[in-house]
Design an enzyme around this catalytic site. Sequence first.
Site, PDB file in Angstrom:
ATOM      1  N   HIS A  45      63.505  34.752 106.152  1.00  0.00           N
ATOM      2  CA  HIS A  45      62.498  33.940 106.794  1.00  0.00           C
ATOM      3  C   HIS A  45      61.918  34.605 108.024  1.00  0.00           C
ATOM      4  O   HIS A  45      60.727  34.518 108.283  1.00  0.00           O
ATOM      5  CB  HIS A  45      63.188  32.598 106.997  1.00  0.00           C
ATOM      6  CG  HIS A  45      63.099  31.922 108.278  1.00  0.00           C
ATOM      7  ND1 HIS A  45      62.198  30.927 108.486  1.00  0.00           N
ATOM      8  CD2 HIS A  45      63.825  32.006 109.387  1.00  0.00           C
ATOM      9  CE1 HIS A  45      62.412  30.433 109.692  1.00  0.00           C
ATOM     10  NE2 HIS A  45      63.376  31.075 110.250  1.00  0.00           N
ATOM     11  N   HIS A  59      55.673  25.035 105.438  1.00  0.00           N
ATOM     12  CA  HIS A  59      56.781  24.241 105.965  1.00  0.00           C
ATOM     13  C   HIS A  59      57.330  23.415 104.821  1.00  0.00           C
ATOM     14  O   HIS A  59      57.414  22.195 104.889  1.00  0.00           O
ATOM     15  CB  HIS A  59      56.313  23.358 107.121  1.00  0.00           C
ATOM     16  CG  HIS A  59      57.319  23.297 108.233  1.00  0.00           C
ATOM     17  ND1 HIS A  59      57.441  22.231 109.080  1.00  0.00           N
ATOM     18  CD2 HIS A  59      58.258  24.182 108.624  1.00  0.00           C
ATOM     19  CE1 HIS A  59      58.406  22.475 109.951  1.00  0.00           C
ATOM     20  NE2 HIS A  59      58.910  23.645 109.704  1.00  0.00           N
ATOM     21  N   ASP A 104      46.958  34.330 103.978  1.00  0.00           N
ATOM     22  CA  ASP A 104      47.556  33.848 102.740  1.00  0.00           C
ATOM     23  C   ASP A 104      48.946  33.303 102.969  1.00  0.00           C
ATOM     24  O   ASP A 104      49.621  33.646 103.930  1.00  0.00           O
ATOM     25  CB  ASP A 104      47.607  34.958 101.685  1.00  0.00           C
ATOM     26  CG  ASP A 104      48.351  36.164 102.202  1.00  0.00           C
ATOM     27  OD1 ASP A 104      49.464  36.011 102.705  1.00  0.00           O
ATOM     28  OD2 ASP A 104      47.812  37.280 102.106  1.00  0.00           O
TER      29      ASP A 104
END
Lengths: 789, 101
Positions: free
Chosen positions: A54, A105, A545
């Site tokens: 992440h 999210h 993107d």
Amino acid sequence: MADTVGDAARTPDQAQPWAELGLKDDEYARIKEILGRRPTSSELAMYSVMWSEHCSYKSSKVHLRQFAELPTETPVGKLLAGIGENAGVVDIGQGYAVTFKIESHNHPSYVEPYQGAATGVGGIVRDILAMGARPIGVMDSLRFGPLHEPDTARVLPGVVAGIGGYGNCLGLPNIGGEVAYDHTYLGNPLVNALCVGVLRHEDLHLAKATGAGNQVILYGASTGADGIGGVSVLASESFDDAEGTNAGQAERSTEQVEAYPSTSSGRSSSTSSGRKPASKRPSVQVGDPFLEKLLIECTLEIFAAGLITGIQDLGGAGLSCATSELASAGDGGMHIDLDLVPLRNTTLSPEEILMSESQERMMAIVEPEHVEDFLAICRKWDVLATVIGEVTAGDRLVIDWHGETVVDVPPRTVAHEGPVYQRPYGRPEWQDQVQANGIDQLPRPAGGEELADTLLRLIGSPNLCDKSWVTDQYDRYVRGNSVLAQPDDAGVLRIDEYSGLGVALATDCNSRFALLDPYAGAQLALAEAYRNVASSGAEPLAITDCLNFGSPEDPAIMWQFSEAVRGLADGCRALGTPVTGGNVSFYNQTGSTPILPTPVVGVLGVIDDVTRRTSGGFSAAEHPIYLLGETRDELAGSAWAQVIHDHLGGRPPEVDFAQEKALAEVLIRASRRGLLGSAHDLADGGLAQALVESALRYGFGARIELPSEADPFVWLFSETTGRALVSVKEGADRDLASLCRINGVMLTKLGVVTAQEDASLEVVGQFMLPLTRIREAWQDTIPAVMATH
Amino acid sequence: MVVDVMPKPEILDPQGKAVTGALARLGFAGISVRQGKRFELDVIGEITEDRLAEVHRAAETLLANTVIETFNVRVEEAPEASEEDDQAESAEQTELATQAG
């Protein structure tokens, strides 16, 4: 007691829960090698979160390099900031620049739909703010499970209310986006939020900490135990007793989103699947939009006063990310005194303070002589601000807690020199079967009645129906600069009240096409967003993107990802639109079922005079209607195949970027010359959908006569790219025809806009449907489902 | 019956924070507020264990968002049995269940 650097040296062999934190054994070994000792628990926490997928982009980095290799010229000028900053910055002329970015999210929005989506908006807004820009609008790209599923009734309203609640409180117009449904999103919805901000060229700010002696100021919310579930393993009494928290590994891998390579914060919780909340700290963050509003105004005033040397927002990985990235991007080291961080909860351990993802926080680097003025502006806005450390001459990031050093690391090793993986990837065997399973054997409607029935079923299907149940919960006109917003193809915002300058934005992705061919699917998403922006009359400049995929550990998924990136890079090169930044979200899957590959593309365009923009709705009776572009029999993966036959197979429509550019040129020129009464791009649902939406917008009818040689079904429902439906103002036919000739775009006269009174959509020789019936079929779908829950 | 719903202690409570700030501005110093909700449920019939469990399920399903809130179900005598001022103290309360998500 905190685990200090001294402790680490004294007890080199102490067992540490690196595996529970998601680190691999070779990664743990490398940390020990970098430090020359075992990490302290605080250091372990920092490395584990910053080296997660992440934050580190360890699986995607090698592919994303293709974006960095693209030329950084837009039709207006060079990018002022590109990949690697919090957000890309695009020159739009007249001394203005805009910055925009989209981020996911997804997982937090599944766990707690309202807060997950709300903090998604908050995070992307702070990214834009950190570039020195005033946020001026948001958009969102949403994917849910099938509309009739009970869990969609939990997730969808929560997500929509969260986006609306946060964005509306902030006073930011929500000018568009998309919503689509597929069963693969049922346990893994996608919430991708985009924000756009505007700044003057001279106001650009970059995230780095330079100048020894400069002060590090943390401002905004105080720090609580938000979003640190997975790190709780470190806060437990002792490492030997860390059992029962092995949720860390699984949870960590569920949220793997962050801004492109080296940068940023973003927001995204690093933890928790919510399915099994095993950790003792909750991992959900709660947003406070009113504080964020103060943070925006406060930060912009501080920018205007010239008090900031460097700035970074706090999002995913909180202080760990902000301190290490600021120090890593700067020219020295940094010293932080963790005791000075204002806490909402005084029982937090140093590891938790470093990991906390409390919302609405920013970190600034400020010269000592400016600190008093900085704090005074924060006091004025009622924003808590605290000096927590300073930039140092060395090259280490040192963090103290209760007078002892708990972190002493080279910041680059945390932030920018994390692991990089060459994950294996390969075209899955089933890909051939999917492509071979075409649509030739699917029965097609014949005759007017069946065509009319097909049209009504398609326009009422969840993916094509009226979205106003969603978008009516968003304020799309606040700030008074919204020129176009949903349901138009693109959202258009005026930059100021004098110049006429505006920006247009559209996000798109047809993930069904992306499954059939990820390379082409990503290009189709790009082409559609590009076409949408051009339809409004704006010139497309650059893209952002949000690449949503399943697990990168699966070679088939990794292949989809690499193909999508390659397709996007090739497409951007062909269109001359650089990638300014974005986000990768992996591990989007339920059990072993991945989502459809979903490379969402956001295109930004500029329009010199917003009064010349083109709306998507027919605007006057008697305007002739034309189709721009060529229609081929391309129905694999189409809305028709899905809605009528529940079929997904074959090859997606072909993309021709030269044709897209030519079409865009015609649409932009025609808009500037004021030739068009309306323009609507053709995509999902083909010509039929475009006709219906153009007619319903202002309630005009249309009489359409398809060319005599045309197959009416193909003409109405094919999803061939590079097409747009336009209506032309009186006497402008010849000008449009010559524009099309010059640019090599096929022009076909289809018919004429008819009156609003007793309006109907007539396809001569096939069917005539009253507009009231069409509207009913189109607008009842979502409200009907929501009413039953 | 009464169901009290509160934001979990670790979770940010923007409403409570706003009230805390407003109190301070009005001169009520040193007061920190967290804000929740109170539901009063009139339950028809005798309150049995099963009935309680059912109310508990109702609270868990609708009244509280257990991802970010805790709740507490208790039985209170009918309102007319207690004085308004000291209702909290005098009402016969039974702490029956506390549940967090």
